[in-house]
Write an enzyme that holds these catalytic residues in place. Structure first.
Site, mmCIF file in Angstrom:
data_model
loop_
_atom_site.group_PDB
_atom_site.id
_atom_site.type_symbol
_atom_site.label_atom_id
_atom_site.label_comp_id
_atom_site.label_asym_id
_atom_site.label_seq_id
_atom_site.Cartn_x
_atom_site.Cartn_y
_atom_site.Cartn_z
ATOM 1 N N THR A 199 -9.867 2.231 6.682
ATOM 2 C CA THR A 199 -9.279 0.981 7.187
ATOM 3 C C THR A 199 -7.790 1.110 7.478
ATOM 4 O OG1 THR A 199 -9.183 0.304 4.878
ATOM 5 C CG2 THR A 199 -10.932 -0.654 6.211
ATOM 6 N N ALA A 200 -7.253 2.323 7.348
ATOM 7 C CA ALA A 200 -5.836 2.530 7.658
ATOM 8 C C ALA A 200 -5.705 3.064 9.091
ATOM 9 C CB ALA A 200 -5.211 3.471 6.629
ATOM 10 N N TYR A 201 -5.053 4.176 9.266
ATOM 11 C CA TYR A 201 -4.772 4.706 10.612
ATOM 12 C C TYR A 201 -6.047 4.956 11.409
ATOM 13 C CZ TYR A 201 -1.940 7.258 14.058
ATOM 14 O OH TYR A 201 -1.309 7.662 15.209
ATOM 15 N N ASP B 50 0.812 -1.206 0.000
ATOM 16 C CA ASP B 50 0.000 0.000 0.000
ATOM 17 C C ASP B 50 0.860 1.276 0.000
ATOM 18 O OD1 ASP B 50 -2.214 -1.571 -0.102
ATOM 19 O OD2 ASP B 50 -3.041 -1.004 1.836
ATOM 20 N N GLY B 51 2.039 1.203 0.630
ATOM 21 C CA GLY B 51 2.920 2.368 0.669
ATOM 22 C C GLY B 51 3.419 2.750 -0.719
ATOM 23 N N ASP C 277 -3.492 13.487 21.232
ATOM 24 C CA ASP C 277 -2.245 13.250 20.515
ATOM 25 C C ASP C 277 -2.356 13.683 19.063
ATOM 26 O OD1 ASP C 277 -1.086 12.198 22.756
ATOM 27 O OD2 ASP C 277 -0.895 10.152 22.011
ATOM 28 N N ASN D 129 -5.634 8.428 1.567
ATOM 29 C CA ASN D 129 -6.050 7.796 2.819
ATOM 30 C C ASN D 129 -6.451 8.810 3.893
ATOM 31 O OD1 ASN D 129 -5.989 5.044 2.390
ATOM 32 N ND2 ASN D 129 -3.879 4.756 3.085
ATOM 33 N N SER E 276 -7.046 2.026 13.516
ATOM 34 C CA SER E 276 -6.201 1.855 14.704
ATOM 35 C C SER E 276 -6.619 2.802 15.822
ATOM 36 C CB SER E 276 -4.728 2.130 14.362
ATOM 37 O OG SER E 276 -4.233 1.158 13.483
#
Lengths: 292, 292, 292, 292
Positions: free
Chosen positions: A190-192, A75-76, A179, A149, A195
Site C-alpha cells: 500500500t506504499a510506493y 509511517d516514516g 524508471d 516496505n 502509486s
C-alpha cells in the site's frame, strides 16, 4: 497504577522531534509511565527534545533493554524504528499524529488504552515479512540492507530510463527498460507499489510483489512471487545514475554490471495492531480504496 | 541528377555523431547532394565528424539558410534539431538508424527515395503542435521553454513525492502528491506519457494530455484538455528537489511557490511523413500496441 | 515397449472432439498405449469420435479407474476434465493443440516424451488451489460449485452495472457498482483476471485475488486475500440479471439478496508440468508479458 | 412574472416518472410556468403522471414546438430526451434529482434560477459532439443509430470474448479479442469509458476515444482518434452473441461478418451549463477524481 500484572515493563520511545504533538504526547507517556512504574528509554536526541536527558540510551542499547517500542510520528518515523530494532523481536506500537498510517494505525485518542492492553499482553501482534537486498559488484558483496516496505531500484534522474534484467535461479524472468522496479512486501503493497499501479496484498501474507515504475513497454504487469523466491536483478548500461533505495530511506548507488539480489529476510517486524480497526477499514479511510 | 524541378535545394544535416551508421549515411547524402547540385549545411561538430569542415554552419545561421533539415539518428537527435530550428518553418526529415522511432519514421532503406520525393514537394508534411512552459518566481518570469513531446514537472529524487496544485483560469483543477506530472502533446503521447499510463492520441490532433507519475491517490486518471487551455501548476513545499524537464532534455530547477504555466506554443514542428507507413502501423511495430 | 517400471498403467483420455488434430493425436496415443500395454479409458462421446467405442467409460467411473488423465485440446477442455475428476487425486497432463495454454503447457511435439516420463514417475506434479463458491438464498444453500481458475459474479447484461457488498467475517470490505467481480486463484490470475487488470500470481501460491470488472469508481484496485479468507458477497438490487460463472462454464443465476460465499476449496487440481519450460517462459511466450 | 424579455417561451418537460421528486418538481415548474405565461408541453405519459393530460404532446411534435427541453431525472432520462430531440437544435436543461450527473449538472436548488437565466438567453449553451454507428450486413445498411455518450460493441455474454478487427480507410488499426470495445465521445468519456480504464476528455472537445473492455492482450491502451475519422469494425466468429449498444440503451444484435462504422454524427446535442460550476468541480465531486 495499572491493576493487572504486566508482561512488559520497559518501553522505548521514538518521536518525530519536529512535531509538537509528538513531544506533547511523549510528555503524557512519560507522566503515565512514572505513575505506573514503567521504565522508559529514549534515543539521545529524543530524550533531549522531550526534556528527559537522563533517559537517553544509545540506539544499540535500546533494543536490548526494552520490551516494547512506542513510536510517536508517522509511517516514516516507524520505519526508522524498524531499522533501529533490526535483529530483535521487540514489538512496535505506532501512534499516528495527524492522518492515519498503515504502520501507525493507532490514533492519539485510543493510544493509552491500546498501550495498557499491550503491556498486559492483550494486544494482537502481527509478524510482518521483511526483504533483504544484497548488492554484488564484480562478484563481491558490497552492501546488504533490509526493508519492511520495499526495495526499489530506480533511475537517479527521473525521465531517464534504466535497463534491468530480472532472473530467478538463472532463468530469465524479464528484461525491462523503465524508471525503476519495485519489490514490495505485503506490508509495503500500500506504499510506493500502489502509486506505481501494483495490487494491494493483505499484510500478513508472505509473498514478494514486483511492480515496474513507468515501464517502456505496454505489456508489463505486476507479478507476485512466492516468498522463498530469490530474485536477481542485473543492472544494464542505460541511463546515468541508478540507485537502490530501501523503505524510501537507505540508498546504495548502483553501477552497470551490479547484481542486486532480493529475497525474504530472516528478520521480521512485529507490529501491535489497533484493537478496533480492520485492515479494510484502514484501506477505505486512508486510501479511499474502492470508495467514492 | 534529379530529373524533376526541385522546390527545395538547400538541406541541413544533423547526425548522431557517436553512431557509425549515421556518419556513413551522412557521407552517402553528401555524395548524392553533390551529384544532384543540392547544397548541404552542417552544424560545426557534425561537419567535423563527417569530414566536411567547410560545410560547417553556426546553428543560428543554419535555420535561415536551409529548406529542409535531415536528421540521421533517433528521436533524441530529432528533438535536438527541433530546438535548433525553433521559430522557423523548416520541415524535418528524420531517418531512424536501428529500430523505429515515432519522430524518425523513415528507415535507412527508403531514405533517399523519401528525400527525393520531399525535394520535389511530393512528401506529406505534418504540422505538429508544441508546448510552451513558462516559469514564474515571485511573479517574475524566470524561464520559458518549448517542447514537441512533453513538459514534465517531477521530483529530483525518485520515490520522494512532490506536491502540486493545478489550476485553470484561477479555478482549481486538482491537488496532487506524486513523483511528477506530465503535460504531453499528441506527438508526445507515445513517449513518457505512455509509460506513465496515459492514452495514445493521434499525433496531428491539438490537445494537451495531463498524466500523473505514480500519484499518491488511487482515483487519479489522465485528462485531456483543449489545446487553448492555459494550465497553471503551483509548486508545493513537499520534497527536496523539483525539476521541470522539456522533451527529456532542457531542465529548470523549481522552488516551492513557483508557478509553471503550460500552454500551446505559437511554434510548431513540421515533420516529413514516410510515404509508406500509417501511424497505426508504427504503433503496432514499435510498441506492439494491441498486439500479442 | 517402455523399458522402465511404470508407476501409472491406466490413463484416461479427453479430447476436444471438434478438433481434427485432437482426434489424430488420440489415435497416436491409442497405438502407443497398445504397444506399451497401457490401458486407456475414454468418456463415451470421445470414444465414439476416436473410433474406439469399446473403451467408452462413464465419467463417474473414469476417475476411479485411471492413474492419469490426458487432455488433448486447450485450456477449456482441461477445465472440463478438472470438473470430471473433482474429488479424486488423479493428475492431469494437458497437451496444447495450437498456441500455448497456461494449463495445457505441453506441446504436441514433446508430448509422448512427457507422457513416458510421467508414467515412470519422473514428471513434476503441481498441486493447484481451487475455489468453492456457495450460493445462499433466504439463508438456504442453493448451489455449491468449484473452480480452478475463477468464480465471477457478473451482470447478465454488459454495460448494465450490478451492485455488490463484500464482507469478511461480517466486516465490510467494500461496496461496489461494476460490471462484475472476479475471484481468481493464482492459476486463474493469468485468465480473466488479467484482462480485467489484475496482477499475475505465481501459480503454486495460495491466495485469493479479487479484481473488479469495469468498476464505477476510480479508486478501485485489485486486492489479494489470504487463502483461508471466507469472502461473502451480498447481491444488491441494481441491474436486471446477475450471474455466477465458474471457470467460464458453470453458471448460476443470482437474485438480489443472495449471498455468495467464496473460499478456498478442499479440492485441488494436480497438474503435470512440462519438463522444459519455466512459468516465466510461458508468460513471455503466451502473453508477451513485459516483452515488446 | 419574469421582468425580462424572454428569448424562449415554450418549454418541453420530461420527467423520470418513477421518481416522486421528479413529479413534485414538475408540478413546481407547471405552477411557475403558468404564473410567467410560459407554455409547457409534455410527452403523453409524463403529462398523465404530472396530472396535466391536456398538455400531452406526441414525441414527434414536441421537438417542433419547443424552445427548450427541461429534463427532471438523471443522466439516463436526459439520454432519452436526446434521442427524442434528434435532428432539432433544441437545447436541454438537465436537473439532477439526487446525486450529481455529468449531463444533468443543475441541482434542484439552483434550478428555477438557471431556468430563468436560460429563458432570458443568459445561460451558456455547449454544443456536444455525437456519434453515428451504422451496421452493414452483406454490404447492406441494416441499422443506423446515434449516441451522445458511447457506441459499445460487446459480448452478449460476459466472460465470453468476442473478436474484432478495427480498420480506418481500409488500413488495419488493430485486431482484438475482448469483452467489448467502447467508442466514446468526450461527453461520454466520464461514463462507461472511465470504468473500462479510458481517459477523461474535456467535453467540448471533438475526438473519438476507443477503449477496449477486458482485452485479452496486455499491450492494449486507449487511443484517441480525430473527430473526422471513420472507423470500421469487422465482427469476427468468436463468441456466441454480440451486441451494439448506444448510450447504454438502444441495442442491435450483431452477426459474424457484420461491419460497424463509427463516426462523428451530423447531429449534436446542445446542453445548458450550470452557471456556478466548472467541469473540474463536477469531476471532483461526482467521481472524486484525483481526490482522496
Amino acid at each position: 497504577m495499572l491493576g493487572f500484572p504486566l508482561l512488559m515493563k520497559r518501553i522505548g520511545l521514538i518521536l518525530k522531534r519536529e512535531k509538537k504533538e509528538a513531544v506533547a504526547l511523549a510528555r503524557t507517556v512519560l507522566d503515565w509511565a512514572q505513575k505506573n512504574r514503567i521504565e522508559v528509554f529514549l534515543e539521545p536526541e529524543g530524550a533531549q527534545t522531550a526534556g528527559v536527558p537522563k533517559l537517553a540510551t544509545p540506539p544499540d542499547e535500546l533494543k536490548k533493554r526494552i520490551d516494547l517500542m512506542v513510536v510517536l510520528g508517522g509511517d516514516g518515523t516507524l520505519l526508522a524504528a524498524v531499522r533501529m530494532l533490526l535483529g530483535s523481536s521487540v514489538p512496535i506500537l505506532g501512534v499516528n499524529l495527524g492522518g492515519l498510517g498503515f504502520l501507525t494505525a493507532v490514533s492519539t485518542d485510543g493510544f493509552l488504552n491500546c498501550l495498557e492492553l499491550t503491556l498486559q499482553g492483550k494486544s494482537k501482534i502481527e509478524n510482518r515479512m521483511m526483504l533483504t537486498a544484497v548488492v554484488f559488484r564484480g562478484g563481491k558483496k558490497i552492501a546488504e540492507n533490509y526493508a519492511l516496505n520495499d526495495a526499489v531500484i530506480h533511475t537517479g534522474q527521473l525521465a531517464r530510463m534504466i535497463e534491468l534484467e530480472v532472473r530467478i535461479q538463472s532463468d530469465k524472468v524479464t528484461h525491462l527498460m523503465a524508471d525503476g522496479l519495485i519489490f514490495a512486501t505485503p506490508t509495503g503493497s500500500t506504499a510506493y507499489n500502489l502509486s506505481a499501479g501494483g495490487p494491494i496484498v493483505y499484510p500478513t501474507e508472505e509473498v514478494i510483489v514486483m511492480t515496474p515504475i513507468c515501464p517502456h513497454i505496454l505489456s508489463n504487469r505486476p507479478i507476485i512471487f512466492p516468498a522463498d523466491t530469490e530474485i536477481e536483478v542485473k543492472i544494464g548500461e542505460m541511463g546515468e545514475r541508478r540507485l537502490l533505495t530501501l523503505d524510501g530511506q537507505t540508498g546504495v548507488s548502483l553501477e552497470p554490471g551490479d547484481l542486486v539480489q532480493v529475497k525474504k529476510s530472516v528478520h521480521r517486524t512485529r507490529l501491535i495492531m489497533p484493537p478496533d480497526k480492520t485492515y479494510y477499514e484502514i484501506l477505505r479511510t486512508k486510501l479511499s480504496w474502492a470508495e467514492r
